[in-house]
Design an enzyme around this catalytic site. Structure first.
Site, short mmCIF file in Angstrom:
data_model
loop_
_atom_site.label_atom_id
_atom_site.label_comp_id
_atom_site.label_asym_id
_atom_site.label_seq_id
_atom_site.Cartn_x
_atom_site.Cartn_y
_atom_site.Cartn_z
N GLU A 41 26.69 61.33 -14.83
CA GLU A 41 26.08 60.51 -13.79
C GLU A 41 24.74 61.11 -13.35
O GLU A 41 24.63 62.33 -13.16
CB GLU A 41 27.05 60.43 -12.61
CG GLU A 41 26.62 59.56 -11.45
CD GLU A 41 27.71 59.45 -10.38
OE1 GLU A 41 27.48 58.74 -9.38
OE2 GLU A 41 28.78 60.08 -10.53
N LYS A 113 26.45 51.07 -10.48
CA LYS A 113 27.71 51.51 -9.87
C LYS A 113 28.11 50.58 -8.72
O LYS A 113 27.34 50.34 -7.80
CB LYS A 113 27.56 52.95 -9.37
CG LYS A 113 28.85 53.60 -8.92
CD LYS A 113 28.60 55.08 -8.60
CE LYS A 113 29.89 55.82 -8.27
NZ LYS A 113 29.62 57.26 -7.99
N CYS A 147 31.83 57.05 -12.60
CA CYS A 147 32.59 57.95 -11.73
C CYS A 147 33.66 57.25 -10.87
O CYS A 147 34.70 56.85 -11.37
CB CYS A 147 31.62 58.75 -10.86
SG CYS A 147 32.34 60.22 -10.09
#
Length: 265
Positions: A41, A113, A147
């Site tokens: 990330e 995200k 994540c």
């Protein structure tokens, strides 16, 4: 398809240096026969760099993206990399994104995200609004996630129902949440019958101690490869034959009863 997982925090705060780290890793991965390299990330900039995230953010077709595309084409392998994405509309909006580039440098997919973790991310990013982003690569349907997104079962199930074979999850997972890499990720792979490439940062960065433990989890629920706590280029194979056999033996998706899963009254 041989997949390379670059477990590294690079050089936080320096896009130039991180592009060099990426290029070196791409060369090693290609020499080992990999067709895909995945970074953690926010690899291009660093994670815990505060306002530097907005300062270093670029559009999905910016200069850094062009440099990654050139690296992918020169070494002949696809690259999925994490970066802060600035929208070119004058609003200053920044997303926590991952972009997948083909081995010829073509941009295949870009994901923002959707589930931001904690006050740090919410202070610096806007959440994305598209749950499933996919591309075809090496005969596989590849999905993108970042994540915290993988910790929501609904997210991964949506990818399974959309046909994802290999889910790429660039990650910045800190201590003490190493159980996510050790236990949750292999379970997500098993219950959704897919491969999951979970690629973490490592070491101390600002207030965060990243735990490494990057893994390629298979549809059989095992870690097909697992990194330790140091910088590492991890190599493992995504095997279509194993994927097909596992899906035949574990008919979770076929046996679902969606009518029972709605929100209770």
């Amino acid at each position: 398809m041989r997949t390379a997982l670059l477990q590294s925090s690079g050089r936080p705060g320096s896009v130039v240096e991180n592009l060099k780290v990426l290029d070196e890793a791409a060369g090693r991965a290609a020499a080992a026969g990999a067709g895909l390299l995945v970074t953690p990330e926010l690899f291009l900039t660093g994670y815990a760099i505060g306002d530097g995230l907005a300062r270093l953010a670029e559009p999905a077709d910016g200069e850094a993206a062009d440099a990654v595309a050139e690296t992918a084409a020169r070494h002949g392998l696809a690259v999925a990399y994490g970066y802060p994405e600035r929208v070119s509309d004058g609003t200053g909006t920044v997303f926590n994104s991952v972009q997948l580039v083909a081995a010829d440098g073509t941009r295949l997919a870009n994901y923002r995200k959707t589930h931001l973790y904690g006050g740090f991310e919410r202070a610096h990013f806007t959440p994305g609004g598209r749950q499933v982003v996919q591309a075809e690569l090496g005969g596989l349907t590849v999905g993108l996630m970042i994540c915290y997104d993988v910790e929501f079962p609904e997210n991964v199930r949506a990818h399974a129902l959309a046909g994802t074979d290999l889910l790429l999850v660039p990650t910045a997972q800190p201590h003490p949440f190493q159980f996510v890499a050790e236990s949750l990720v292999p379970v997500r792979a098993f219950e959704n019958q897919m491969y999951v490439a979970y690629v973490n940062r490592v070491g101390q960065e600002g207030e965060f101690e990243f735990v490494g433990l990057s893994t390629l989890a298979g549809p059989d629920g095992t870690a097909r490869a697992r990194a330790g706590r140091a910088e590492e280029l991890l190599l493992a194979d995504v095997e279509p034959g194993l994927l097909a056999a596992s899906r035949e033996a574990n008919p979770y998706l076929a046996d679902r009863r969606p009518g029972l899963y709605g929100t209770p009254d």
